[in-house]
Write a protein that holds these residues in place. Structure first.
Motif, mmCIF file in Angstrom:
data_model
loop_
_atom_site.group_PDB
_atom_site.id
_atom_site.type_symbol
_atom_site.label_atom_id
_atom_site.label_comp_id
_atom_site.label_asym_id
_atom_site.label_seq_id
_atom_site.Cartn_x
_atom_site.Cartn_y
_atom_site.Cartn_z
ATOM 1 N N ARG A 141 38.098 -15.767 -18.807
ATOM 2 C CA ARG A 141 38.058 -14.433 -18.206
ATOM 3 C C ARG A 141 39.375 -13.720 -18.464
ATOM 4 N NH1 ARG A 141 35.695 -14.228 -12.363
ATOM 5 N NH2 ARG A 141 33.826 -14.440 -13.641
ATOM 6 N N VAL A 142 39.279 -12.485 -18.951
ATOM 7 C CA VAL A 142 40.475 -11.702 -19.270
ATOM 8 C C VAL A 142 40.284 -10.268 -18.792
ATOM 9 C CG1 VAL A 142 41.064 -13.079 -21.307
ATOM 10 C CG2 VAL A 142 39.624 -11.058 -21.569
ATOM 11 N N ARG A 143 41.395 -9.622 -18.604
ATOM 12 C CA ARG A 143 41.392 -8.180 -18.315
ATOM 13 C C ARG A 143 41.837 -7.458 -19.568
ATOM 14 N NH1 ARG A 143 45.032 -4.256 -16.952
ATOM 15 N NH2 ARG A 143 44.209 -2.517 -15.702
ATOM 16 N N LEU A 144 40.945 -6.613 -20.124
ATOM 17 C CA LEU A 144 41.207 -5.890 -21.365
ATOM 18 C C LEU A 144 41.396 -4.411 -21.069
ATOM 19 C CD1 LEU A 144 38.595 -7.577 -23.718
ATOM 20 C CD2 LEU A 144 41.055 -7.545 -24.092
ATOM 21 N N PRO A 145 42.581 -3.854 -21.278
ATOM 22 C CA PRO A 145 42.798 -2.424 -21.020
ATOM 23 C C PRO A 145 41.876 -1.541 -21.850
ATOM 24 C CG PRO A 145 44.887 -3.584 -21.282
ATOM 25 C CD PRO A 145 43.816 -4.545 -21.671
ATOM 26 N N ASN A 146 41.599 -1.950 -23.088
ATOM 27 C CA ASN A 146 40.728 -1.171 -23.970
ATOM 28 C C ASN A 146 39.452 -1.971 -24.209
ATOM 29 O OD1 ASN A 146 39.575 0.525 -25.846
ATOM 30 N ND2 ASN A 146 41.466 0.792 -27.029
ATOM 31 N N THR A 147 38.626 -2.049 -23.157
ATOM 32 C CA THR A 147 37.452 -2.921 -23.195
ATOM 33 C C THR A 147 36.476 -2.535 -24.286
ATOM 34 O OG1 THR A 147 37.695 -3.187 -20.809
ATOM 35 C CG2 THR A 147 35.628 -3.917 -21.798
ATOM 36 N N ARG A 148 36.179 -1.242 -24.392
ATOM 37 C CA ARG A 148 35.162 -0.786 -25.346
ATOM 38 C C ARG A 148 35.548 -1.159 -26.781
ATOM 39 N NH1 ARG A 148 31.233 3.056 -25.043
ATOM 40 N NH2 ARG A 148 32.014 3.696 -23.005
ATOM 41 N N LYS A 149 36.787 -0.873 -27.146
ATOM 42 C CA LYS A 149 37.227 -1.149 -28.515
ATOM 43 C C LYS A 149 37.244 -2.643 -28.799
ATOM 44 C CE LYS A 149 40.998 -0.178 -31.752
ATOM 45 N NZ LYS A 149 42.326 0.480 -31.932
ATOM 46 N N ALA A 150 37.699 -3.416 -27.815
ATOM 47 C CA ALA A 150 37.794 -4.858 -28.003
ATOM 48 C C ALA A 150 36.414 -5.497 -28.137
ATOM 49 C CB ALA A 150 38.565 -5.490 -26.853
#
Length: 730
Positions: free
Chosen positions: A708-717
């Motif tokens: 589990r991670v927190r991605l600031p740019n979720t859509r792009k990732a």
């Protein structure tokens, strides 16, 4: 062509054809399936025969020129397309000028009993192993090299150490099968004319290199000084062996072909300059607390990555930097480093920046040479002296303002910086600071120089001798070059300073021109003065591409060392992944972005022991990494760890930053993309993404673990992950 030449040509052609047949790349097994394949093979054979004939003709032409004692320029033109291996030894002897030297070692039968004879024996064996794999040949080569070094040591009364580099210099020569006499004569000339004296810590060669680096890249020079990575640490092995210590024998052959043809002993400094400048990004990416020995090892071993195909780019870049450098340093340093007499240089140790002889500045301003450098003069004399006469177009920088009116000085600095942005840089004017020529008045100028160097402004030099030297050299022509020239006042200024300063003639007048010019390099006058503008024009257009190619080649070695240790590395928790929960109502090849509705009790995460550290910047930019995203890993205990999510064509990698070492991290997870079964995100926290991994077992989906991670740019990732997984499934 006479009968003897025709016979040589036939012999060479047969020999080369045999070599081509032996080394040709074999095709795949079986007969060609199509006529096109057979036609291509026939065409390749034809091209190979034509290439062999071209090499044969070139070899015969070079041998003919050597037999006629043709001028070295003729030989150089013949070798412009490359040096045939069969005549390499003869060409090197010609370019080193040893063909007519007496056989000094032939009558010597002295015992091998030098002070460090065992070390000589050991080093020559090591170099012989580099030259050939044949044990019998190795014995012969090492014996010959040991005799040559022993004789040189005794005849010159110099104690051998590995640091002298003699064995490293001999190995490329010995690999060509040169006689013992030729080996000794070649070694003698190389050490006398091409290897700088005083190659030890604090020696003058390293002072010169630092000034050249400061001139072209003051920012990098400052970085290396700050990190205590001084030139002698990495430069000494390069200079003493002309890179033979770091490159394979084959690469050294190609490098020395060009180097000896140029006959310019200073070219090795520019080859080294290219190496260091192109390693700038690697140096900047290493953490500031990296031990000096580790950083030095990185730079020292960069030439090991070079191949023979890279040498042309390396030399092109070196020539580019050479013609973009004031040439005065050659006379300043030649006799001290390479000449027959050990004269004292007029350049003091620890000079603030690269000095330029006044005559070179005048020649550039009056267009009397074809030099590629054009100087923008910053006149730092007092205002009343500037008003009595100054170079046309010069900018006055009143150095008194630095202490008495800092605000006005700052304004003047801004004006000069604007001028640099408009007309300076690689293709524009180089800054040359001009003082009065009197030490007391010019001390403030040195403070101004330091200000510009602190701002990493490149291409800065100082005119040696100042305005007084300019008046002396110009004589009656002063009124033509100087603007607002007051002859009487300037003459009075010159006369008043004569008694106190007593300016001596320039170094070019003090030195013996005949001795200096004879050793400045065969093409110094012809190529660096008469043709420097043409050289610059031809090289400038493609120098960035060449630099980029070379930077990539040198960077690959260091990066591969960082990356290779972690490829296919078994990670912590590997055994735990073999078992997991079974889910029967999930479709195969699940890859969806959905709401994360699992219960906290179901959560299972793989932890583990610490892995080895890697440099985050180097690892993230390695060739295998396709995408890199900053993220925060949510551990199984609920803690947040600053990390990076990396994607290769096969794996998803979580690289967790090391809290105790900035710029470094540990690989916590490396997961095969084909094991990703589901990607979910919480409704109210879409930036928190869970990756679920597993495998298929008799129609059932087995989830083994999750990350589990927190991605600031979720859509792009997630889009990048989706595309990469789809490519992996194909």
């Amino acid at each position: 062509m006479d009968d003897k030449t025709e016979e040589l040509s036939d012999d060479f052609l047969k020999e080369i054809e045999e070599v081509l047949q032996e080394t040709s790349i074999e095709g795949e097994e079986g007969e060609p399936k199509e006529n096109e394949t057979a036609t291509e093979a026939t065409g390749a054979d034809t091209n190979g025969i034509q290439e062999a004939k071209n090499i044969s003709d070139l070899t015969v032409s070079i041998q003919s020129a050597l037999a006629k004692n043709e001028d070295l320029e003729v030989l150089r033109e013949l070798c412009s397309a490359g040096v045939p291996p069969l005549v390499r030894g003869d060409l090197w002897r010609a370019f080193l000028g040893v063909n007519r030297r007496p056989d000094a070692i032939g009558s010597w039968n002295g015992p091998l009993d030098c002070e460090n004879q065992s070390l000589i024996h050991q080093d020559t064996i090591s170099q012989a192993i580099r030259c050939t794999q044949s044990e019998e040949t190795q014995v012969g080569l090492s014996t010959t090299m040991e005799e040559v070094i022993s004789f040189y040591s005794k005849s010159r009364n110099v104690t051998y150490t590995t640091e002298t580099g003699w064995a490293e210099l001999l190995s490329p020569l010995a690999s060509l099968g040169l006689s013992k006499s030729d080996l000794f004569n070649c070694l003698y000339v190389l050490l006398a004319k091409f290897i700088p004296r005083d190659c030890r810590g604090g020696g003058r060669p390293f002072d010169l290199f630092r000034l050249l680096l400061l001139y072209h890249d003051p920012n990098l020079c400052s970085i290396l000084d700050t990190r205590k990575l001084y030139p002698h640490l990495y430069l000494q092995p390069w200079l003493r062996s002309i890179f033979s210590s770091q490159c394979s024998v084959g690469v050294v052959h190609t490098l020395w072909d060009l180097y000896l043809m140029e006959r310019d002993p200073f070219l090795v400094f520019f080859l080294a300059l290219v190496m260091v400048i192109n390693a700038k990004e690697l140096i900047q990416e290493t953490p500031v607390d990296t031990p000096v020995d580790d950083l030095n090892s990185m730079i020292l071993t960069l030439p090991q990555q070079l191949t023979s195909e890279d040498i042309t780019d390396l030399f092109s870049l070196a020539q580019y930097y050479a013609v973009r450098t004031p040439q005065s340093f050659r006379k300043d340093y030649h006799n001290m480093l390479f000449g027959t007499s050990r004269s004292v240089s007029s350049v003091s140790t620890g000079a603030l920046c690269l000095p330029v002889q006044m005559q070179e500045v005048i020649d550039s301003l009056t267009n009397e040479t074809a030099a590629g450098i054009k100087y923008f003069i910053v006149d730092c004399r007092p205002l009343q002296h500037f008003s009595a006469g100054h170079i046309q177009g010069a900018m006055h920088m009143d150095t008194d303002l630095l202490l008495h009116s800092p605000k006005d000085f700052s304004t003047a600095m801004d004006r000069l910086c604007d001028r640099i942005k408009q007309n300076g840089g690689e293709n524009g004017e180089h800054l040359c600071f001009l003082g009065s020529g009197r030490e007391q008045e010019d001390q403030y100028m040195n403070m101004v120089l330091a200000k510009f160097l602190q701002q990493s402004v490149p291409y800065i030099s100082i005119a040696r001798g100042g305005f007084l030297e300019m008046l002396r050299l110009l004589g009656a022509r002063a009124g033509q070059l100087l603007e607002d020239f007051d002859s009487e006042l300037c003459h009075q200024l010159y006369e008043d300073s004569r008694a106190s300063s007593n300016p001596s003639p320039s170094r070019s007048d003090c030195n013996s021109d005949s001795d200096t010019e004879a050793h400045l390099g065969y093409y110094y006058k012809q190529r660096l003065q008469e043709k420097s503008a043409q050289i610059y024009t031809s090289l400038a257009a493609g120098w960035r591409d060449r630099s980029q190619r070379l930077r990539v080649r040198m960077g690959e070695l260091w990066k591969s060392r960082q990356v290779a240790a972690y490829k296919q590395r078994p990670l912590a928790g590997e055994e735990k992944k073999k078992n997991g929960r079974r889910y029967h109502n999930l479709p195969e090849n699940v890859f969806v972005i959905a709401d994360d509705e699992e219960e906290e009790g179901e959560r299972e995460e793989v932890g583990g022991a610490e892995s080895e550290l890697v440099n985050i910047s180097l690892y993230s930019t390695s060739p295998e990494i396709l995408h890199s995203f900053p993220c925060t890993e949510v551990t199984d205990t609920g803690h947040m760890a600053t990390s990076h999510l990396l994607l290769t064509s096969k794996d998803l990698i979580i690289l967790r930053e090391a809290p105790d070492r900035a710029g470094w991290g540990r690989i916590k997870h490396r997961e095969n993309l084909l094991t990703i079964l589901k990607i979910t995100a919480k409704k109210h926290h879409p930036d928190i993404v869970t990756f679920k991994f597993g495998h298929h077992d008799n129609g059932a989906i087995v989830l083994t673990h999750q990350i589990r991670v927190r991605l600031p740019n979720t859509r792009k990732a997630t889009e990048a992950i989706r595309n990469t997984v789809e490519q992996a499934n194909k």
